[in-house]
Write a protein that holds these residues in place. Structure first.
Motif, PDB file in Angstrom:
ATOM      1  N   UNK A   1      28.225 -53.028 -20.212  1.00 37.92           N
ATOM      2  CA  UNK A   1      27.252 -54.043 -19.824  1.00 37.92           C
ATOM      3  C   UNK A   1      26.612 -53.775 -18.468  1.00 37.92           C
ATOM      4  N   UNK A   2      27.091 -52.765 -17.733  1.00 38.79           N
ATOM      5  CA  UNK A   2      26.506 -52.416 -16.436  1.00 38.79           C
ATOM      6  C   UNK A   2      25.183 -51.674 -16.637  1.00 38.79           C
ATOM      7  N   UNK A   3      24.259 -51.861 -15.711  1.00 36.68           N
ATOM      8  CA  UNK A   3      22.930 -51.254 -15.828  1.00 36.68           C
ATOM      9  C   UNK A   3      22.993 -49.731 -15.839  1.00 36.68           C
ATOM     10  N   UNK A   4      23.914 -49.165 -15.053  1.00 36.88           N
ATOM     11  CA  UNK A   4      23.993 -47.714 -14.985  1.00 36.88           C
ATOM     12  C   UNK A   4      24.549 -47.053 -16.232  1.00 36.88           C
ATOM     13  N   UNK A   5      25.111 -47.865 -17.130  1.00 38.09           N
ATOM     14  CA  UNK A   5      25.701 -47.336 -18.369  1.00 38.09           C
ATOM     15  C   UNK A   5      24.882 -47.796 -19.572  1.00 38.09           C
ATOM     16  N   UNK A   6      24.704 -49.101 -19.702  1.00 38.76           N
ATOM     17  CA  UNK A   6      23.827 -49.699 -20.722  1.00 38.76           C
ATOM     18  C   UNK A   6      24.144 -49.229 -22.140  1.00 38.76           C
ATOM     19  N   UNK A   7      25.322 -49.631 -22.618  1.00 42.45           N
ATOM     20  CA  UNK A   7      25.704 -49.360 -24.008  1.00 42.45           C
ATOM     21  C   UNK A   7      25.808 -50.693 -24.748  1.00 42.45           C
ATOM     22  N   UNK A   8      25.072 -50.892 -25.842  1.00 39.51           N
ATOM     23  CA  UNK A   8      25.148 -52.161 -26.576  1.00 39.51           C
ATOM     24  C   UNK A   8      26.483 -52.286 -27.311  1.00 39.51           C
TER      25      UNK A   8
END
Length: 245
Positions: free
Chosen positions: A195-202
């Motif tokens: 859920x972090x912006x730098x990772x962004x995995x749904x």
């Protein structure tokens, strides 16, 4: 109808019941769902997970907390109430997720984001998921193996959690302070990373049947399906997968 539009949630539910008794099914159908949706919207992510055992994409934010222990009737106490509680080895720890105050968690998130940036294809969802899973398992311990091996790791994790509770003199421990966890600790950390912006995995967080059982499910839009990660195999699943004559 005027009463319905102006009243609060409890009154709308009461109006819905009265409408059903009077045979006004259309009014009841309009009123009841509205109250239900507002009630869900008012829940915090922590309350939502405690009640439903499911947390969707983007819902795990700083300030989230949860426990492996089932909340009675889906109700959750406040973070201040849990913090004031003395360590309790029987009821277990309450894990607080907040990188704003947790330096270890913040540093780990930054490290993962940097590792993703060095991938050949940073936007490759499968590559990001594999990297996150590898780093989480390296930090909290690898799950799986035989039932005896899982039980042994759960016991060692419980001892480590008890030590953290005593250090903090509270049931609440920070996610970044955990170095040996169970399946639900790994799922919680993986979900936070996703859920972090730098990772962004749904992905979504799913609670299992056992207290220390949880996993995440990643959404692959092109395939239109959710792929579980860390979900334990049931005996019936193993039997279904076994070859037959």
């Amino acid at each position: 109808l005027r009463c319905v539009s102006l009243s609060g949630e409890r009154e709308r539910q009461r109006c819905a019941r009265l409408a059903l008794r009077g045979g006004h099914k259309k009014i009841a159908a309009l009123v009841a769902p509205r109250a239900s949706k507002e009630k869900v919207a008012a829940q915090t992510p922590a309350q939502l997970y405690a009640a439903s055992g499911l947390l969707g994409p983007g819902q795990l934010r700083d300030g989230f907390f949860c426990s492996a222990e089932r909340a009675e009737h889906g109700r959750l106490l406040s973070l201040a109430q849990y913090t004031a509680m003395a360590p309790n080895v029987a009821r277990g720890e309450v894990v607080l997720v907040d990188a704003r105050q947790d330096r270890d968690l913040h540093a780990f998130v930054e490290r993962v984001a940097a590792e993703i940036g060095r991938l050949d294809s940073p936007d490759d969802l499968a590559a990001k998921v594999a990297l996150c899973q590898r780093l989480v398992c390296a930090r909290l311990g690898v799950g799986g193996g035989s039932a005896k091996a899982r039980q042994n790791q759960d016991e060692r994790s419980a001892a480590a959690m008890w030590s953290l509770q005593r250090q903090r003199k509270s049931r609440v421990v920070s996610l970044g302070s955990i170095r040996l966890g169970t399946a639900w600790h790994r799922a919680l950390l993986l979900k936070y990373l996703a859920d972090c912006k730098g990772v962004a995995v749904p992905c979504r967080l799913v609670r299992g049947e056992a207290e220390t059982e949880a996993w995440v499910e990643v959404h692959y839009a092109e395939e239109g399906r959710w792929v579980p990660i860390g979900k334990p195999e049931r005996k019936q699943d193993q039997a279904a997968a076994a070859p037959t004559d």
